[in-house]
Design a protein around this motif. Sequence first.
Motif, PDB file in Angstrom:
ATOM      1  N   UNK A 100       0.831  -1.205   0.000  1.00  0.00           N
ATOM      2  CA  UNK A 100       0.000   0.000   0.000  1.00  0.00           C
ATOM      3  C   UNK A 100       0.864   1.252   0.000  1.00  0.00           C
ATOM      4  N   UNK A 101       0.312   2.304  -0.577  1.00  0.00           N
ATOM      5  CA  UNK A 101       0.910   3.634  -0.539  1.00  0.00           C
ATOM      6  C   UNK A 101      -0.134   4.536   0.096  1.00  0.00           C
ATOM      7  N   UNK A 102       0.167   5.003   1.301  1.00  0.00           N
ATOM      8  CA  UNK A 102      -0.820   5.679   2.147  1.00  0.00           C
ATOM      9  C   UNK A 102      -2.057   4.792   2.296  1.00  0.00           C
ATOM     10  N   UNK A 103      -3.257   5.316   2.026  1.00  0.00           N
ATOM     11  CA  UNK A 103      -4.484   4.547   2.256  1.00  0.00           C
ATOM     12  C   UNK A 103      -4.857   3.636   1.095  1.00  0.00           C
ATOM     13  N   UNK A 145      -3.518   0.200   7.668  1.00  0.00           N
ATOM     14  CA  UNK A 145      -4.566   0.753   6.811  1.00  0.00           C
ATOM     15  C   UNK A 145      -5.568  -0.353   6.485  1.00  0.00           C
ATOM     16  N   UNK A 146      -6.739   0.026   6.042  1.00  0.00           N
ATOM     17  CA  UNK A 146      -7.826  -0.947   5.875  1.00  0.00           C
ATOM     18  C   UNK A 146      -7.484  -2.012   4.840  1.00  0.00           C
ATOM     19  N   UNK A 197     -15.618   5.471   9.779  1.00  0.00           N
ATOM     20  CA  UNK A 197     -14.795   5.921   8.655  1.00  0.00           C
ATOM     21  C   UNK A 197     -13.396   5.357   8.818  1.00  0.00           C
ATOM     22  N   UNK A 198     -12.800   4.921   7.707  1.00  0.00           N
ATOM     23  CA  UNK A 198     -11.465   4.316   7.739  1.00  0.00           C
ATOM     24  C   UNK A 198     -10.454   5.216   7.062  1.00  0.00           C
ATOM     25  N   UNK A 199      -9.203   4.980   7.386  1.00  0.00           N
ATOM     26  CA  UNK A 199      -8.071   5.532   6.637  1.00  0.00           C
ATOM     27  C   UNK A 199      -8.075   7.057   6.554  1.00  0.00           C
TER      28      UNK A 199
END
Length: 647
Positions: free
Chosen positions: A434-437, A540-541, A576-578
């Motif tokens: 992953x890159x950020x979210x 992250x999710x 809410x996620x990320x």
Amino acid sequence: PNVCAVQKLIGTNRKYFTNCKQWYQRKICGKSTVISYECCPGYEKVPGEKGCPAALPLSNIYETLGVVGSATTQLYSDRSNLRPEIEGPGSFTIFAPSNEAWASLPAETLDSLVSNVNIELLNALRYHMVNKRVLTDDLKHGTTLNSMYQDLPIQIHHYPNGIVTVNCARLLKADHHATNGVVHVIDKVIATTTNTIQQIVETEESLETLRAAVAASDLNSLLESAGQYTLLAPTNEAFEKIPRETLNRILGDPEALRADFCSTLRKKNLHILKPAMCAEAIIAGLTMETLEGTTLDVGCSGEELTLNGKPIIANKDVLATNGVVHFVNELLIPDSAKTLFELAQESEVSKSTDLFRQAGLSSHLTGSEQVTLLAPVNDVFKDGLPVVDSNMKNLLLNHIVRDQLSSKYLYHGQKLQTLGDKELRVFVYRNNLCIENACIAAHDKRGRFGTLLSMDKMLTPPSGSVMDVLKADHRFSTLVAAIQSAGLTENLNRPGTFTVFAPTNEAFRAMPQGELNKLMGNAKELANILKYHVADEILVSGAVSALVRLKSMQGDKLEVSVKNNVIHINKEPVAESDIMATNGVIYAVNSVLQPQASRPQERGDEPADPALEIFKQASALSKVSQRNPRLAPVYSRLLARMKENSG
């Protein structure tokens, strides 16, 4: 005994004698087959007996031709005066075309062979013969046999799926023994070949444009060299289908031209496969690697060969001394010769390119700038494309990373610089990168100057620390006050890798008023509860595929899971996620999480007290033993164990 399974392709005369390697799940080139059973070569049925127990008496090759379904070859042997030779002494192998193979020849070809000048027919038949006995086990892949016509070579290919070809004609029935040799029935009349692949390119009118491209890319030497290659030769028509702008760009760019056509020790060719692959060997889809290293999906649909799912092969099995040529009517442009825009248009991220175009950022996708595009897949925009304003343009700039990257070289914690001057972090998880979210949703596509990474969502670059993000969101005003009251502000402002499950104002309102007042009035207990909402690693999710356990800063475990594409924390859905921060990630939750009970007997991760367990057993048995004298000795032994334990 002696029964062979045969697959017959429904609606055709094609048969495939089946062995362990050739069991095609009742389909050949996507068409259904019927399994039937025939006597194996050299055997016949006996009334009242099972199978084919009787061995046929051997006869010479001429007589055997009539028995195995090659009566036309037998007839032409007679006409051409070959009959005395294949009836007489010797040890020969003949690859005999089936009756259907002769019938499928163009009328003018057949007329020229069977005219009064029988020398042509004799030469053709002798090219189908070898002056020794050669069985199927001797037909090794990539070998050649010297024919009985001027010692001209016959090319043998024995493929992993069990199919054997002779000059790209498939063996239908193999190993029919004769007194003076062996007969193999094949599905085509084979012809002599003396041209290399390069000579075919030079003499074929429909390959004129390819001829110029080959000359420009110094490919001539490879196509003339010894070996066994497959050339997927683009016809003039294929070149005409390419937009003029694209074709001029490739032909004017030596590196792109090499990526598209040329093969040297460093850059390999998309249109060349090794080894030679005859059409008859392809009976289902398979992935093949070109000399360039690109993979192609080669398959078939009925009578047509397909490349990457398209029936674009116009003429197949043009044999050369160093391989085989298939004419294709679409140019195969490799990813390594394409712009980012071209890569994206052909992928599941085509809607993203519309966004970049609307934002006026197309030049970054079509020029020679070395970048990596983080493009959300089309499913992200199933409800429509967002409005492109200045904020969206800035966000899209942060989906373009400086430098041409490859996902296989990305590592956990790596920092990437975007054209929007943001810094993105790389997270490597067991099941995702992953890159950020956003997580990578497909394999890289590496173009001439840029790399395309398909992402499962729009990126949200971080904008401040965890405390900055919480303060800027009115949903977390109660939480911010609680953090400040508990003295944790500095912790969540410092650099780090936090995952914060942040209770919303609604979560605090849901608590009984008395319990909330008590919690807010006890700084130590409040800090303990808040620390239970924070883990010291970023999750992250996209990294949650089943159940993930995180150790909280309070010490107890947090259980993160996913159900119906919704993240759950301790079985409670998150709101809410990320929500990304420079030092972590935030999940909004509508409940205040409670740590696990601290009593030892209720904690599954602590060992049981053996004395306590013994006491429980002893207490239960003492009551039973009073009712049942036979259990009294057991009770006594338990008491003894208690004394030993206490000692």
